[in-house]
Design a protein around this motif. Sequence first.
Motif, short mmCIF file in Angstrom:
data_model
loop_
_atom_site.label_atom_id
_atom_site.label_comp_id
_atom_site.label_asym_id
_atom_site.label_seq_id
_atom_site.Cartn_x
_atom_site.Cartn_y
_atom_site.Cartn_z
N ALA A 33 0.93 -1.22 -0.01
CA ALA A 33 0.00 0.02 -0.08
C ALA A 33 0.90 1.42 0.05
O ALA A 33 0.55 2.27 -0.70
CB ALA A 33 -1.06 -0.12 1.31
N SER A 34 1.96 1.13 0.59
CA SER A 34 2.91 2.36 0.67
C SER A 34 3.37 2.58 -0.76
O SER A 34 3.66 3.83 -1.09
CB SER A 34 4.01 2.08 1.64
OG SER A 34 4.95 1.24 0.88
N THR A 36 1.54 2.09 -3.62
CA THR A 36 0.55 2.84 -4.58
C THR A 36 0.35 4.14 -3.91
O THR A 36 -0.18 5.02 -4.83
CB THR A 36 -0.71 2.13 -4.56
OG1 THR A 36 -1.12 1.76 -3.30
CG2 THR A 36 -0.53 0.69 -5.18
N ARG A 37 0.55 4.51 -2.48
CA ARG A 37 0.30 5.77 -2.33
C ARG A 37 1.20 7.04 -2.75
O ARG A 37 0.71 7.77 -2.77
CB ARG A 37 0.44 5.72 -0.66
CG ARG A 37 0.23 6.96 0.18
CD ARG A 37 -1.12 7.55 -0.10
NE ARG A 37 -1.45 8.80 0.58
CZ ARG A 37 -1.41 9.98 -0.04
NH1 ARG A 37 -0.87 9.88 -1.39
NH2 ARG A 37 -1.68 10.98 0.68
N ARG A 166 7.18 3.15 3.39
CA ARG A 166 7.28 4.47 3.18
C ARG A 166 8.68 4.98 3.58
O ARG A 166 9.42 5.90 2.68
CB ARG A 166 6.29 5.19 4.28
CG ARG A 166 6.46 6.72 4.20
CD ARG A 166 5.64 7.14 5.39
NE ARG A 166 5.89 6.87 6.70
CZ ARG A 166 5.23 7.07 7.84
NH1 ARG A 166 4.01 7.93 7.64
NH2 ARG A 166 5.66 6.63 8.90
N SER A 204 -5.61 2.77 -0.34
CA SER A 204 -4.41 3.71 -0.15
C SER A 204 -4.99 5.25 0.28
O SER A 204 -4.15 6.17 0.82
CB SER A 204 -3.36 3.89 -1.13
OG SER A 204 -3.88 4.10 -2.40
N SER A 205 -5.98 5.48 -0.35
CA SER A 205 -6.55 6.99 -0.03
C SER A 205 -6.89 7.06 1.45
O SER A 205 -6.91 8.27 1.94
CB SER A 205 -7.85 6.95 -0.70
OG SER A 205 -8.64 6.21 -0.13
N LEU A 207 -4.52 6.32 3.90
CA LEU A 207 -3.25 6.37 4.53
C LEU A 207 -2.91 7.98 4.31
O LEU A 207 -3.05 8.45 3.17
CB LEU A 207 -2.41 5.44 3.79
CG LEU A 207 -2.81 4.01 4.19
CD1 LEU A 207 -1.75 3.23 3.43
CD2 LEU A 207 -3.04 3.68 5.69
N SER A 208 -2.20 8.38 5.25
CA SER A 208 -1.83 9.67 5.04
C SER A 208 -0.13 9.86 5.38
O SER A 208 0.01 9.92 6.47
CB SER A 208 -2.35 10.66 6.02
OG SER A 208 -2.09 11.99 6.02
N SER A 212 1.95 12.60 -2.99
CA SER A 212 2.51 11.61 -3.75
C SER A 212 3.96 12.03 -4.29
O SER A 212 3.94 13.13 -4.65
CB SER A 212 1.57 11.22 -4.85
OG SER A 212 2.03 10.53 -5.82
#
Length: 611
Positions: A33-34, A36-37, A166, A204-205, A207-208, A212
Amino acid sequence: MSLTPNKSILKHVEPETQAWADAQFDWCRGFAASFTRVGLTHVVVSPGSRSTPMVLALEKTPGLHTTVVLDERSAAFMALGLSKTGTPAAFLCTSGTATTHAYAPMWEAKESRVPMIVLTADRPPRLRGKGASQTIDQVGMFGSAAVAAFDISEPLGLDKGFETGREAIKKSMEQQGPVHVNIGFDKPFEPTSWNSNAHDFVDSSELSIGPSIQANVLSHDGPSQGFQADEVTSFTSFAGERPVLVLGPTQGFHEDELLSQALSLLASQIPTLCETGARMVASVNPSKVLYGCSEKPPQATPSSILWFDRAPYSPALLSWMEWCQAQGVHMIQCSWNGEICEPFGFDTSAIKGISFATLTSWILGHEEEQDKTMHPSLHTWLETLSTDWYHQWEAENHTVTSLLNQRVESHALEADASGSTMDSEAIHQVLQAVPHDIPVMVGNSMVPRDITAMQPATKHPWIIAQRGVAGIDGNLSTAMGLSLAFQKPLVCMVGDLTMLHDMTALLSARICSYPLVIVVINNGGGKIFDTLPIAQQDSDVLKTYFTTPQSVNLETFAHAFDAVEYVGIQERRELASLPTTLNRLLTTTKDEATVGGVTVVDIQTDGTRFS
């Protein structure tokens, strides 16, 4: 769904249990997920059992594309090619010797300043150093080839996976190079009811972690060792009235619109010398203008050299820069963070650094401040540069261009009867035939040097060279990665030994969704070694230990792969059909092609070049 797992439960999770398998699968979900974020969308995967948890997570992560490549070295170079175009990609492999194949592409990424992520599956710590099968010491195994390395001994929990991903991407972007993430997976690898978990994958939306990362060479302006943002006057004074712009092979990403605009403005008023694979193509021929006509540099000594990207590699340009160093010419090294790293030995008082971001802001203005005009001091400096200096280079280059064109035309008349094809002539014909909106990747050794030597009679506006460590391995795989990222046809022009060094790349021919044409300058070995002194002393030693010609029939070789087409150009008279052939191959979609998206165009040459 909750993004943070119940930590009290994780404390009681034991290895080799289904609960452990589910927790490490959650870690992989968070890690994916990190990606695609921040806009990382592609992972090249080589098959293997130990990497199963990550493979399953990647497979189910929306917005993430995976490409499966059998050979790990080819896969890692393909990830490098994908990363070169502006957004980092990742490579994933199983444990053991599979991991070692990433070493060469990682060094190329490191020296080219290309961010990428290398993921290696490993045994858990309790099985390391205990003689377990398919186990080597993978912790920090890439040494200084990696700009950062992580060893994850307990990959448990969604949040931890996300944090690691990340941090890995952040390190890769900030330090402009490859990051190694080694992950100790324990059995069982498969999570509970994996197929039914598709709806639970991380959105992923939710996750903050900030904006990008759309990668470009200006996104991380590191500390400059030279000029700072307020030192324009010092820069212009140091550069003087007779600067020369030298563009080495591109370092970092190959597409940066702002930097290209800035370079175009400088090149319109400053004599510019370009290596093959630079960010732009100048009209001045470095080899011929500097030494080709008079065997000496222009009489006037430049006041400074504005050098961008990596060090040049053409003999004439290297010699000229060494000559400038001996004359006390000032050097301004322009790089992503303003660092000074040069092989010529300039005195510390004669060289300064400047970052791409700082120089670009002076030339194009500060976009974030809505000020898109050139800095007044820089504008005044460009306006007052010596016009005689620029015209001197223009006149010399005009003479050289005419001479080159005469030699090309003269050879065309003289060679009709012989039937042999010079390397230079074949390269010239290829670049003339490839449309300007289609990228051309060139291998190392003589091909890029021949192109530089024939500028501007022979040129193409979009040439990519792999000059980080300038090896001849992995060039075809890198080209495949570039084609996948650009989503358009691509030409890769290499020598015969470079082709053979990466022949397993053809196993992946079917993944090419756009035509990839591999042009082979087949001159019977490593002709760059003909330039060595040993070539004049012992031809047998030269052939045995250096040029090493191989007895391979490329037509038979290409036909061994069911997704590869072959076109042979054996005689010089057949070169006339090259434009038509390339046009057909480059405009054929994968669905229309007879056998796939890759074609090998084998041009037999005699190993000679225009003098």
